[in-house]
Design a protein around this motif. Structure first.
Motif, PDB file in Angstrom:
ATOM      1  N   VAL A 115     -35.958  22.387 -50.928  1.00  0.00           N
ATOM      2  CA  VAL A 115     -35.924  21.023 -51.476  1.00  0.00           C
ATOM      3  C   VAL A 115     -37.242  20.733 -52.199  1.00  0.00           C
ATOM      4  CG1 VAL A 115     -35.917  18.567 -50.852  1.00  0.00           C
ATOM      5  CG2 VAL A 115     -34.259  20.131 -49.786  1.00  0.00           C
ATOM      6  N   LEU A 116     -38.367  21.086 -51.561  1.00  0.00           N
ATOM      7  CA  LEU A 116     -39.673  20.821 -52.176  1.00  0.00           C
ATOM      8  C   LEU A 116     -39.876  21.661 -53.441  1.00  0.00           C
ATOM      9  CD1 LEU A 116     -41.933  20.676 -48.962  1.00  0.00           C
ATOM     10  CD2 LEU A 116     -41.064  18.748 -50.311  1.00  0.00           C
ATOM     11  N   THR A 117     -39.348  22.883 -53.438  1.00  0.00           N
ATOM     12  CA  THR A 117     -39.516  23.763 -54.597  1.00  0.00           C
ATOM     13  C   THR A 117     -38.679  23.261 -55.780  1.00  0.00           C
ATOM     14  OG1 THR A 117     -39.849  25.580 -53.044  1.00  0.00           O
ATOM     15  CG2 THR A 117     -39.433  26.175 -55.332  1.00  0.00           C
ATOM     16  N   VAL A 118     -37.472  22.807 -55.493  1.00  0.00           N
ATOM     17  CA  VAL A 118     -36.620  22.240 -56.549  1.00  0.00           C
ATOM     18  C   VAL A 118     -37.302  21.019 -57.161  1.00  0.00           C
ATOM     19  CG1 VAL A 118     -34.442  21.028 -56.966  1.00  0.00           C
ATOM     20  CG2 VAL A 118     -34.464  23.115 -55.572  1.00  0.00           C
ATOM     21  N   LEU A 119     -37.863  20.172 -56.300  1.00  0.00           N
ATOM     22  CA  LEU A 119     -38.520  18.967 -56.820  1.00  0.00           C
ATOM     23  C   LEU A 119     -39.800  19.315 -57.582  1.00  0.00           C
ATOM     24  CD1 LEU A 119     -37.901  16.460 -53.896  1.00  0.00           C
ATOM     25  CD2 LEU A 119     -37.003  16.314 -56.234  1.00  0.00           C
ATOM     26  N   ALA A 120     -40.489  20.358 -57.151  1.00  0.00           N
ATOM     27  CA  ALA A 120     -41.700  20.774 -57.865  1.00  0.00           C
ATOM     28  C   ALA A 120     -41.356  21.140 -59.308  1.00  0.00           C
ATOM     29  CB  ALA A 120     -42.354  21.955 -57.146  1.00  0.00           C
ATOM     30  N   VAL A 121     -40.254  21.889 -59.474  1.00  0.00           N
ATOM     31  CA  VAL A 121     -39.834  22.292 -60.821  1.00  0.00           C
ATOM     32  C   VAL A 121     -39.309  21.082 -61.606  1.00  0.00           C
ATOM     33  CG1 VAL A 121     -38.064  23.620 -62.041  1.00  0.00           C
ATOM     34  CG2 VAL A 121     -39.394  24.693 -60.209  1.00  0.00           C
ATOM     35  N   HIS A 122     -38.576  20.228 -60.912  1.00  0.00           N
ATOM     36  CA  HIS A 122     -37.976  19.059 -61.570  1.00  0.00           C
ATOM     37  C   HIS A 122     -39.038  18.034 -61.988  1.00  0.00           C
ATOM     38  CE1 HIS A 122     -34.768  16.272 -62.526  1.00  0.00           C
ATOM     39  NE2 HIS A 122     -35.273  15.369 -61.714  1.00  0.00           N
TER      40      HIS A 122
ATOM     41  N   ALA B 257     -33.081  15.683 -46.705  1.00  0.00           N
ATOM     42  CA  ALA B 257     -34.032  16.231 -45.734  1.00  0.00           C
ATOM     43  C   ALA B 257     -34.359  15.198 -44.671  1.00  0.00           C
ATOM     44  CB  ALA B 257     -35.328  16.674 -46.411  1.00  0.00           C
ATOM     45  N   THR B 258     -34.585  15.701 -43.452  1.00  0.00           N
ATOM     46  CA  THR B 258     -35.273  14.908 -42.444  1.00  0.00           C
ATOM     47  C   THR B 258     -36.329  15.830 -41.856  1.00  0.00           C
ATOM     48  OG1 THR B 258     -35.084  13.557 -40.458  1.00  0.00           O
ATOM     49  CG2 THR B 258     -33.513  15.390 -40.639  1.00  0.00           C
ATOM     50  N   SER B 259     -37.579  15.445 -41.977  1.00  0.00           N
ATOM     51  CA  SER B 259     -38.664  16.375 -41.679  1.00  0.00           C
ATOM     52  C   SER B 259     -39.786  15.662 -40.939  1.00  0.00           C
ATOM     53  CB  SER B 259     -39.209  16.960 -42.992  1.00  0.00           C
ATOM     54  OG  SER B 259     -40.144  16.066 -43.577  1.00  0.00           O
ATOM     55  N   PRO B 260     -40.776  16.414 -40.471  1.00  0.00           N
ATOM     56  CA  PRO B 260     -41.919  15.770 -39.806  1.00  0.00           C
ATOM     57  C   PRO B 260     -42.763  14.903 -40.746  1.00  0.00           C
ATOM     58  CG  PRO B 260     -41.702  18.040 -39.079  1.00  0.00           C
ATOM     59  CD  PRO B 260     -40.764  17.870 -40.248  1.00  0.00           C
ATOM     60  N   ILE B 261     -42.568  15.033 -42.053  1.00  0.00           N
ATOM     61  CA  ILE B 261     -43.355  14.169 -42.958  1.00  0.00           C
ATOM     62  C   ILE B 261     -42.462  13.194 -43.718  1.00  0.00           C
ATOM     63  CG2 ILE B 261     -45.285  15.788 -43.137  1.00  0.00           C
ATOM     64  CD1 ILE B 261     -44.213  16.550 -45.953  1.00  0.00           C
ATOM     65  N   GLY B 262     -41.225  12.996 -43.255  1.00  0.00           N
ATOM     66  CA  GLY B 262     -40.374  12.001 -43.894  1.00  0.00           C
ATOM     67  C   GLY B 262     -38.950  12.067 -43.402  1.00  0.00           C
ATOM     68  N   GLY B 263     -38.337  10.901 -43.213  1.00  0.00           N
ATOM     69  CA  GLY B 263     -36.962  10.845 -42.729  1.00  0.00           C
ATOM     70  C   GLY B 263     -35.943  11.063 -43.827  1.00  0.00           C
ATOM     71  N   ASP B 264     -36.408  11.161 -45.072  1.00  0.00           N
ATOM     72  CA  ASP B 264     -35.501  11.421 -46.194  1.00  0.00           C
ATOM     73  C   ASP B 264     -36.271  12.181 -47.267  1.00  0.00           C
ATOM     74  OD1 ASP B 264     -37.148   9.512 -47.323  1.00  0.00           O
ATOM     75  OD2 ASP B 264     -35.642   7.918 -47.291  1.00  0.00           O
ATOM     76  N   VAL B 265     -35.581  12.503 -48.370  1.00  0.00           N
ATOM     77  CA  VAL B 265     -36.233  13.296 -49.418  1.00  0.00           C
ATOM     78  C   VAL B 265     -37.346  12.514 -50.121  1.00  0.00           C
ATOM     79  CG1 VAL B 265     -35.882  14.383 -51.676  1.00  0.00           C
ATOM     80  CG2 VAL B 265     -34.347  14.913 -49.769  1.00  0.00           C
ATOM     81  N   PRO B 266     -37.119  11.256 -50.543  1.00  0.00           N
ATOM     82  CA  PRO B 266     -38.214  10.567 -51.250  1.00  0.00           C
ATOM     83  C   PRO B 266     -39.503  10.500 -50.422  1.00  0.00           C
ATOM     84  CG  PRO B 266     -36.161   9.372 -51.558  1.00  0.00           C
ATOM     85  CD  PRO B 266     -35.875  10.461 -50.559  1.00  0.00           C
ATOM     86  N   THR B 267     -39.381  10.231 -49.121  1.00  0.00           N
ATOM     87  CA  THR B 267     -40.583  10.120 -48.282  1.00  0.00           C
ATOM     88  C   THR B 267     -41.220  11.488 -48.059  1.00  0.00           C
ATOM     89  OG1 THR B 267     -39.400   8.342 -47.144  1.00  0.00           O
ATOM     90  CG2 THR B 267     -41.462   9.089 -46.152  1.00  0.00           C
ATOM     91  N   THR B 268     -40.389  12.491 -47.769  1.00  0.00           N
ATOM     92  CA  THR B 268     -40.919  13.844 -47.560  1.00  0.00           C
ATOM     93  C   THR B 268     -41.641  14.330 -48.816  1.00  0.00           C
ATOM     94  OG1 THR B 268     -39.156  14.351 -45.987  1.00  0.00           O
ATOM     95  CG2 THR B 268     -40.264  16.227 -46.989  1.00  0.00           C
ATOM     96  N   TRP B 269     -41.028  14.075 -49.966  1.00  0.00           N
ATOM     97  CA  TRP B 269     -41.619  14.532 -51.233  1.00  0.00           C
ATOM     98  C   TRP B 269     -42.938  13.806 -51.508  1.00  0.00           C
ATOM     99  CZ3 TRP B 269     -42.323  18.115 -54.495  1.00  0.00           C
ATOM    100  CH2 TRP B 269     -42.687  17.882 -55.825  1.00  0.00           C
ATOM    101  N   LYS B 270     -42.936  12.490 -51.368  1.00  0.00           N
ATOM    102  CA  LYS B 270     -44.158  11.707 -51.637  1.00  0.00           C
ATOM    103  C   LYS B 270     -45.287  12.187 -50.725  1.00  0.00           C
ATOM    104  CE  LYS B 270     -44.258   7.379 -50.107  1.00  0.00           C
ATOM    105  NZ  LYS B 270     -45.280   7.249 -49.096  1.00  0.00           N
ATOM    106  N   ASN B 271     -44.985  12.360 -49.449  1.00  0.00           N
ATOM    107  CA  ASN B 271     -46.034  12.799 -48.520  1.00  0.00           C
ATOM    108  C   ASN B 271     -46.493  14.223 -48.812  1.00  0.00           C
ATOM    109  OD1 ASN B 271     -46.342  10.411 -47.105  1.00  0.00           O
ATOM    110  ND2 ASN B 271     -44.724  10.897 -45.642  1.00  0.00           N
ATOM    111  N   SER B 272     -45.569  15.069 -49.254  1.00  0.00           N
ATOM    112  CA  SER B 272     -45.951  16.465 -49.519  1.00  0.00           C
ATOM    113  C   SER B 272     -46.953  16.553 -50.672  1.00  0.00           C
ATOM    114  CB  SER B 272     -44.717  17.315 -49.838  1.00  0.00           C
ATOM    115  OG  SER B 272     -44.314  17.137 -51.187  1.00  0.00           O
ATOM    116  N   LEU B 273     -46.904  15.579 -51.581  1.00  0.00           N
ATOM    117  CA  LEU B 273     -47.847  15.572 -52.707  1.00  0.00           C
ATOM    118  C   LEU B 273     -49.199  15.005 -52.304  1.00  0.00           C
ATOM    119  CD1 LEU B 273     -45.511  14.230 -55.547  1.00  0.00           C
ATOM    120  CD2 LEU B 273     -46.184  16.603 -55.114  1.00  0.00           C
TER     121      LEU B 273
END
Lengths: 82, 412
Positions: free
Chosen positions: B351-358, B12-28
């Motif tokens: 991506v966020l939904t998969v990580l939520a379940v994982h 992922a590259t998103s407004p809350i992170g340039g990659d998945v780890p950052t996007t995921w951490k910020n989403s939480l």
């Protein structure tokens, strides 16, 4: 009126901008396609940028005759004098 | 028995992170990606909306100059997310390229390229319209670039269904693997439409928030003071893989893409069906496809764009599809953080939904100060663990045109 050396170094800058190739790799005897691996889309972009930089017109039907960097330098030089 | 499809890579590259780890951490944690736009064109065209949610890491910091200049920004985002997902999957080695496909969506395509070329034509004439214009503006550009970059030779597809596009890419990916046409699919979505024309056009539809003095609090799904969505940009990518293929190579499996569904409203070109009938059918069909019951669902990543008219029909649909169990389901409206990535939104939310379940943790919903009493969902506004055991999460996306797409993710 630019000298051939100036045209070649200006062309090298344009090629570098388009492809990332080091300017010093753009030598007179190098073939655009075989040596520099420049495809037809990049070649047309280089041609249009060269027209703007050197104030010349390179007709589409001439582009296929510009096989080497030297061919292009000569064409631009002649066009500037013409 | 249909082939099972698992998820083995995320990008992922998103407004809350340039990659998945950052996007995921910020989403939480609950972070807003919305900012005031500093571009001259906001003033030049006197745009009524002065803010948007740009990617937090500009593509120019990731791609080389020469690479980027041959790609529309939408394709740049697609490539960044797809490369991350691919690396994450560990699939580089010994891949059968003829069994590897791409399904990469966009809502709009190369809008920057198209409009820049039009400006060039008018200002400088046809000779200056560069030959890369066509491959850069075509909507299949992101899918084609990803297939070229990663070596996919079983087809490169581009689902286009406005804001449902990203989720439809997973629907198509699942079908490609289940039907046996591919063993591996990179699915995703990309969008780069923070340009004055789309901003003006979406504003004309009354779709955008105009909270210019407070961008970070502008995206307010389910809040009584919601006044429209915040334009976002970016891309998400998921590596889908036939379960037997993933197991044979000992891959890390995030979860199962257990089921998907797509329906069409045939109600109105932009307005959602007020009773959410098409969305209800999509939810029920996705659960049926995944062979799950409403009671299995523990989490929903909602479409929830924060428009006054859009959020409620989705609630109606969730209640109809899940019944009373909807009260036990934690709902995240992550567009409150990311803004609305249009054709990329479903991919980033997947991506966020998969990580939520994982990870058994659900992303946050921010800016919910006064929940609309007509939308009594259990909205996740603080840290929330998801239950242990076998669980299912759903992610919804709906698009102008009456497109409804739903995916169901099950834990590995």
């Amino acid at each position: 009126m630019a000298s051939n050396e100036e045209i070649q170094s200006g062309l090298a800058e344009i090629v570098n901008e388009e492809t990332g190739l080091a300017p010093e790799a753009v030598e007179a005897d190098k073939s655009f396609t075989d040596d520099l691996d420049i495809d037809s889309i990049s070649m047309m972009t280089i041609v249009v940028n060269a027209e703007e930089k050197f104030g010349v017109r390179i007709p589409d039907e001439e582009v296929k005759n510009l096989k080497t960097v030297g061919d292009a330098v000569n064409y631009i030089s002649n066009a500037q004098q013409g | 028995m249909a082939r099972k499809v698992v998820i083995t890579g995320l990008g992922a590259t998103s407004p809350i992170g340039g990659d998945v780890p950052t996007t995921w951490k910020n989403s939480l944690q609950g972070v807003s990606g919305a900012r005031t736009l500093e571009d001259d064109w906001v003033e030049e065209y006197n745009l009524p909306v002065h803010f948007a949610a740009r990617v937090s890491t500009p593509a120019s910091e990731v791609l080389s100059r020469v690479e980027a200049k041959r790609m529309d920004p939408s394709t740049q985002f697609a490539i960044i997310s797809a490369r991350e997902a691919w690396k994450d999957s560990g699939l580089e080695e010994n891949l059968d390229q003829e069994r590897f496909a791409v399904s990469f969506a966009t809502g709009i395509g190369g809008v920057w390229t198209l409009l820049d070329a039009w400006d060039t034509l008018r200002e400088k004439g046809p000779r200056r319209v560069l030959p890369m214009t066509v491959p850069m503006l075509m909507p299949n550009g992101p899918a084609a670039a990803v297939s070229l970059d990663l070596g996919a030779r079983a087809g490169a597809f581009t689902p286009v269904s406005a804001c449902a596009s990203g989720t439809e890419s997973l629907h198509q990916g699942l079908d490609l693997i289940r039907s046996g046409r591919a063993d591996v699919v990179v699915s995703g979505g990309a969008e780069a439409a923070i340009h004055p024309m789309p901003l003006a056009a979406f504003n004309s539809m009354q779709a955008l928030s105009r909270r210019n003095d407070d961008p970070e609090h502008a995206s307010r799904p389910y809040d009584v003071d919601r006044d429209g969505f915040v334009m976002g940009e970016g891309a998400g990518a998921l590596v889908l893989e036939a379960e037997e293929h993933a197991k044979a190579r000992g891959a890390r499996i995030y979860g199962e893409l257990a089921g998907t569904a797509v329906t069409s409203d045939s109600y109105h070109i932009t307005a959602p069906d007020p009773e959410g009938l098409g969305a209800t059918r999509a939810l029920k069909a996705a659960m049926f496809d995944a062979r799950v019951q409403p009671n299995d669902v523990v989490h929903v990543n909602a479409h929830a764009t924060a428009t006054p008219v859009g959020d409620k029909p989705e609630y109606t649909a969730l209640r109809e599809a899940l019944g009373k169990h909807v009260d036990n389901v934690g709902v995240s409206a992550t567009k409150s953080q990311t803004g609305h990535l249009l054709g990329a939104s479903g991919a980033v939310e997947a991506v966020l939904t998969v990580l939520a379940v994982h990870e058994r943790q659900a992303p946050m919903t921010i800016n919910l100060d006064n929940q609309d009493p007509e939308i009594p969902l259990d909205v996740i506004t603080s840290e929330r663990q998801l239950p242990d055991g076998d669980v299912v999460a759903l992610s919804n996306s709906f698009g102008f045109g009456g497109h409804n797409a739903v995916i169901a993710i099950r834990n590995a």
